[in-house]
Design an enzyme around this catalytic site. Structure first.
Site, PDB file in Angstrom:
ATOM      1  N   GLU A 179      -4.195  -0.491  -3.385  1.00 33.03           N
ATOM      2  CA  GLU A 179      -3.269  -0.330  -4.513  1.00 33.03           C
ATOM      3  C   GLU A 179      -3.711   0.822  -5.410  1.00 33.03           C
ATOM      4  OE1 GLU A 179      -0.526  -1.779  -4.545  1.00 33.03           O
ATOM      5  OE2 GLU A 179      -0.710  -3.729  -3.583  1.00 33.03           O
ATOM      6  N   ARG A 183      -1.206   4.065  -5.765  1.00 37.64           N
ATOM      7  CA  ARG A 183      -0.572   4.225  -7.081  1.00 37.64           C
ATOM      8  C   ARG A 183      -1.292   5.286  -7.915  1.00 37.64           C
ATOM      9  NH1 ARG A 183       2.240  -1.468  -8.225  1.00 37.64           N
ATOM     10  NH2 ARG A 183       1.820  -2.345  -6.202  1.00 37.64           N
ATOM     11  N   ASP A 312       2.716  -2.814   7.654  1.00 33.35           N
ATOM     12  CA  ASP A 312       3.666  -1.716   7.398  1.00 33.35           C
ATOM     13  C   ASP A 312       3.129  -0.287   7.283  1.00 33.35           C
ATOM     14  OD1 ASP A 312       2.488  -2.448   4.955  1.00 33.35           O
ATOM     15  OD2 ASP A 312       4.345  -3.042   3.968  1.00 33.35           O
ATOM     16  N   GLU A 445      12.041  -0.506  -0.530  1.00 29.99           N
ATOM     17  CA  GLU A 445      12.059  -0.049   0.870  1.00 29.99           C
ATOM     18  C   GLU A 445      13.446   0.315   1.401  1.00 29.99           C
ATOM     19  OE1 GLU A 445      10.355  -2.648  -0.283  1.00 29.99           O
ATOM     20  OE2 GLU A 445       8.330  -1.824  -0.086  1.00 29.99           O
TER      21      GLU A 445
HETATM   22  C1  DMJ Z   1       4.580  -0.519  -2.891  1.00 31.87           C
HETATM   23  O1  DMJ Z   1       3.398  -0.652  -3.582  1.00 31.87           O
HETATM   24  C2  DMJ Z   1       4.402   0.313  -1.650  1.00 31.87           C
HETATM   25  O2  DMJ Z   1       5.640   0.762  -1.205  1.00 31.87           O
HETATM   26  C3  DMJ Z   1       3.709  -0.425  -0.545  1.00 31.87           C
HETATM   27  O3  DMJ Z   1       3.656   0.331   0.635  1.00 31.87           O
HETATM   28  C4  DMJ Z   1       4.425  -1.715  -0.257  1.00 31.87           C
HETATM   29  N1  DMJ Z   1       4.646  -2.504  -1.434  1.00 31.87           N
HETATM   30  C5  DMJ Z   1       5.136  -1.888  -2.632  1.00 31.87           C
HETATM   31  C6  DMJ Z   1       6.632  -1.876  -2.780  1.00 31.87           C
HETATM   32  O4  DMJ Z   1       7.311  -2.910  -2.256  1.00 31.87           O
END
Ligand code: DMJ
Length: 561
Positions: A179, A183, A312, A445
């Site tokens: 995270e 971010r 993912d 997404e």
């Molecule tokens: C975001 O922090 C990023 O897109 C991550 O890859 C997946 N989760 C959240 C958004 O849903």
């Protein structure tokens, strides 16, 4: 003197004695009348003050909106705004919708500014902030590039000052390295690429240096939690047998490679590339890895294979590092691994009945699960982005798959009473899709994929779908003090959090969906998984130009490349 004081004292006391009023009902009535009148005046004043406060917020937003409109109108004369690409005029509907999305960003941002300045995230309903990421100003940093791209200069400058003077990473806090990378490192690097302001690069280096010890494991596959002050790292206790999580361990490559390129220090790139070479040693033929991997021997544990939560962005980054590396021989391994994974993805594709929605199953050992997370709705965008690297037949096949999956994801939204998608969906024979976990936390997404599909196909349908989703957010999630998620997309019950990725991703992709393709062109930029665009720069000695070829638009819009 003393006597008269005592007389007047006893005179006052009698008015406080209830018996006095019981003997004089008219005075009691008068007193009651006075009490009611004063209460009403006070209540009225308080209401007025509250209404006034709401009015002031609305007027401030309106002033900002008008300022922006003025800016855009000024641009008409010099062809900056409405004449976008070689004299092709913009669709006025796009201009209007983009303005509405920008107004939504102004509302989200001014609410954060008012109630949660410097905090990680805004809690709109309680009108306060919460430090869900250790107090790193997550929303501030996640929003920087969105503010910059939308031309919200005043807001950007104020946030920049906060970064320069108040952002402090020296925290005794066990942070998620995933995270924090996507971010904070991603947000700062992107803003550096956009603005050229060195403060953002310095801060990105500071936080990345604090994260680096996470990769000091026997295999180089990182621990996923690290203390920002001490550098002591470990894996979350809930992960199987102390394992690392696939997505958390394989979603730092873009940011750390970019950091090495911009600082000239190879150490960041070396750490993250080692993870990929290690995983490649026993990479399966179908390119699918379970979500838990041992940092001690790089062996996968028996666990779920998914394009949703915890899997993912590992697959997303295989493709995007190839794009970031100008698709050169130096990054060929990433493309090869990604193509293997896409073979695996094809093996998970299934159609629902009766309506034939295409979806991606999950897998555990040899058994398949008819479940798809909304998180996996990034996949249509990824497939569209990667399709042009194949020969013509495969390109068509993967683009068609991307379009089919996007239709399914759009229906995740359309099938609920609020027209907002739940967190995941189950598919059972004869019943198409049904919501599993029914919250919606403002995730991006689906609109992310619509953005890619619009840019790469030119089909305006994707803009229409994105607009419908935006309107559902406006209807259900917008409140006077920001945007909230829903606890349940069936009832519309609201939660109390404005996730930082709503400003970083959801609103940015929506804004770009209604902007000309030259704004953050896919020829020049690659988005990290938190929607922070990083500039594609030549890798090492490679001086070739970026080689992404965009398909000719099929409907409307201008013809690209
Ligand atoms: C975001 O922090 C990023 O897109 C991550 O890859 C997946 N989760 C959240 C958004 O849903």
């Amino acid at each position: 003197m003393a006597r008269s004081r005592s007389i007047s004292g006893s005179g006052v006391c009698k008015y406080l004695n209830p018996a006095y009023y019981l003997r004089r009902p008219r005075r009691l009535a008068l007193l009651f009348f006075l009490f009611v009148s004063v209460s009403m005046v006070v209540w009225d004043r308080m209401n007025l003050a509250r209404e006034h406060e709401v009015e002031v917020i609305k007027l401030t937003e309106e002033v900002l909106r008008l300022e922006q409109m003025l800016e855009e109108l000024k641009g008409v004369g010099d062809g900056k705004t409405l004449m976008t690409h070689k004299d092709v005029p913009e669709d006025p509907v796009d201009v209007e919708r983009r303005q509405k999305v920008k107004e939504a960003m102004i509302h989200a941002w001014s609410s954060y500014e008012k109630y949660a300045w410097g905090k990680d995230e805004l809690q709109p309903r309680t009108k306060d902030g919460t430090d869900s990421f250790g107090g790193l100003g997550a929303t501030m940093i996640d929003s920087l590039d969105t503010l910059y791209i939308m031309g919200l200069d005043e807001q950007f400058q104020k946030a920049r000052e906060w970064v320069a003077t108040s952002l402090d990473f020296d925290k005794d806090y066990d942070a998620s390295m995933f995270e924090t990378t996507i971010r904070v490192v991603g947000g700062l690097l992107s803003t550096y690429d956009l603005s050229g302001d060195k403060i953002f690069l310095e801060k990105a280096k500071d936080i990345a240096d604090r994260l680096l010890p996470a990769w000091n494991t026997p295999t180089g596959i990182p621990y996923n939690i690290i203390n920002l002050r001490s550098g002591s790292a470990h894996n979350p206790s809930w992960a199987a047998g102390g394992d690392s999580i696939l997505a958390d361990s394989g979603t730092e490559q873009l940011e750390f490679i970019a950091l090495s390129q911009r600082t000239g220090d190879p150490k960041y790139q070396q750490k993250v590339e080692k993870v990929i070479t290690e995983l490649n040693k026993n990479f399966p033929a179908d390119g699918l890895l379970p979500i838990y991997i041992s940092p001690d021997n790089a062996n996968p544990s028996y666990s779920t294979i998914t394009f949703g939560a915890m899997g993912d962005s590992f697959y997303e980054y295989l493709l995007k590092v190839w794009v970031q590396g100008n698709k050169t021989s130096e990054v060929k391994l990433y493309r090869e691994m990604w193509e293997k994974s896409m073979k695996g993805l094809l093996s998970l594709i299934k159609k629902s009945t009766p309506s034939s929605f295409t979806y991606i199953q999950e897998k555990n050992g040899n058994s398949y699960n008819d479940k798809m997370d909304e998180l996996a709705c990034f996949a249509p965008g990824m497939l569209a982005l990667g399709a042009s690297g194949y020969g013509p037949d495969e390109e068509k096949k993967f683009l068609t798959l991307a379009e089919e999956l996007a239709w399914t994801c759009y229906n995740f939204y359309q099938s609920t009473p609020t027209k907002l998608a739940g967190e995941n969906y189950y598919f059972s024979a004869g019943q198409d899709m049904s919501v599993g976990t029914s919250w919606n936390i403002l995730r991006p997404e689906t609109v992310e994929s619509l953005f890619y599909l619009w840019r790469l196909t030119g089909n305006k349908t994707y803009q229409e779908w994105g607009w419908n989703i935006f309107q559902a957010f406006e209807k259900n999630s917008r409140i006077e003090s920001g945007y909230v998620g829903l606890k349940d997309v069936n009832t519309g019950a609201k939660d109390n959090k404005m996730q930082s990725f709503f400003l970083a991703e959801t609103l940015k992709y929506l804004y770009l969906l209604f902007s000309p393709s030259s704004v953050i062109s896919l020829d020049e930029w690659v988005f990290n998984t938190e929607a922070h665009p990083l500039k594609i720069v030549p890798r090492n000695n490679d001086q070739r130009k970026p080689t992404i070829t965009l398909r000719q638009r099929r409907f409307g819009g201008e013809i690209k490349g």
